[in-house]
Write a protein that holds these residues in place. Structure first.
Motif, PDB file in Angstrom:
ATOM      1  N   THR A 148       0.459   4.028   1.292  1.00  0.00           N
ATOM      2  CA  THR A 148       1.884   3.739   1.478  1.00  0.00           C
ATOM      3  C   THR A 148       2.082   2.501   2.345  1.00  0.00           C
ATOM      4  N   SER A 149       1.320   2.403   3.430  1.00  0.00           N
ATOM      5  CA  SER A 149       1.469   1.232   4.301  1.00  0.00           C
ATOM      6  C   SER A 149       1.031  -0.044   3.589  1.00  0.00           C
ATOM      7  N   GLN A 150      -0.013   0.041   2.759  1.00  0.00           N
ATOM      8  CA  GLN A 150      -0.453  -1.133   2.000  1.00  0.00           C
ATOM      9  C   GLN A 150       0.622  -1.555   0.990  1.00  0.00           C
ATOM     10  N   SER A 193      -4.101  13.187   3.447  1.00  0.00           N
ATOM     11  CA  SER A 193      -2.891  12.705   4.115  1.00  0.00           C
ATOM     12  C   SER A 193      -3.104  11.299   4.686  1.00  0.00           C
ATOM     13  N   THR A 194      -4.261  11.068   5.284  1.00  0.00           N
ATOM     14  CA  THR A 194      -4.580   9.748   5.836  1.00  0.00           C
ATOM     15  C   THR A 194      -4.624   8.697   4.735  1.00  0.00           C
ATOM     16  N   GLU A 200       5.001  -5.276  -0.461  1.00  0.00           N
ATOM     17  CA  GLU A 200       6.419  -5.541  -0.732  1.00  0.00           C
ATOM     18  C   GLU A 200       6.961  -6.576   0.252  1.00  0.00           C
ATOM     19  N   LEU A 201       6.603  -6.431   1.529  1.00  0.00           N
ATOM     20  CA  LEU A 201       7.059  -7.395   2.531  1.00  0.00           C
ATOM     21  C   LEU A 201       6.500  -8.787   2.248  1.00  0.00           C
TER      22      LEU A 201
END
Length: 135
Positions: A51-53, A44-45, A58-59
Motif C-alpha cells: 500500500t505504501s509503495q 499484514s506487513t 501515485e505521489l
C-alpha cells in the motif's frame, strides 16, 4: 483468506485430539496459534508495504504531472518575454526621429564637465585624509 467455520474447527480439534492425544494437544494448539499469528503479521506487513509503495508511486506520478505543467508554464512565460523583447528590439532598430535626436544633443550639452578641484574627490574619504590633502 480461508473461510473456516465452526464445524471445520471442531472437526480439526477432534482429529487432533485423536491423533495427538490429550497430553500433546494443548502444546500443538499453542504452536499452531503462534505460527498463524506470525503468518498474519507477515501478511499484514506485506500489505502495508504494498500500500505504501502504491501511494508513493501515485505521489510520484502527481509530482511528475505538476512538474510537467510547471515546465509548460515556464516555457510559455519565457516565450512571451522573448516575444516582448523581440518586438522591443524591432522598435529600437528603427531610425530615431528628429525630436529624439534633438533631445539627445540637449542632454549632452547640459551635462556638467568634470573638474579637478576638491569637489571631485571621493565622498568616502575620511576628514583626516581631507585635512592632510589640504596641507
Amino acid at each position: 483468506m480461508f473461510d473456516i467455520g465452526f464445524f471445520e474447527l471442531l472437526l480439526i480439534g477432534i482429529v487432533g485430539l485423536l491423533v495427538l492425544g490429550p497430553e500433546r494437544l494443548p502444546r500443538a494448539a499453542r504452536t499452531a496459534g503462534l505460527w498463524v499469528g506470525r503468518i498474519k503479521r507477515s501478511v499484514s506487513t506485506m500489505q502495508r508495504e504494498i500500500t505504501s509503495q502504491l501511494e508513493a508511486e501515485e505521489l510520484r506520478q502527481k509530482l511528475a504531472e505538476q512538474q510537467k505543467k510547471l515546465d509548460e508554464n515556464v516555457n510559455q512565460a519565457r516565450r512571451s518575454v522573448e516575444k516582448h523583447f523581440e518586438s522591443g528590439e524591432k522598435r529600437d532598430t528603427q531610425a530615431p526621429s528628429a525630436s529624439s535626436a534633438d533631445e539627445l544633443h540637449r542632454v549632452e550639452r547640459s551635462a556638467p564637465a568634470a573638474s579637478d578641484d576638491a569637489s571631485s574627490a571621493p565622498h568616502d574619504a575620511s576628514p583626516a585624509d581631507k585635512d592632510s590633502a589640504s596641507r
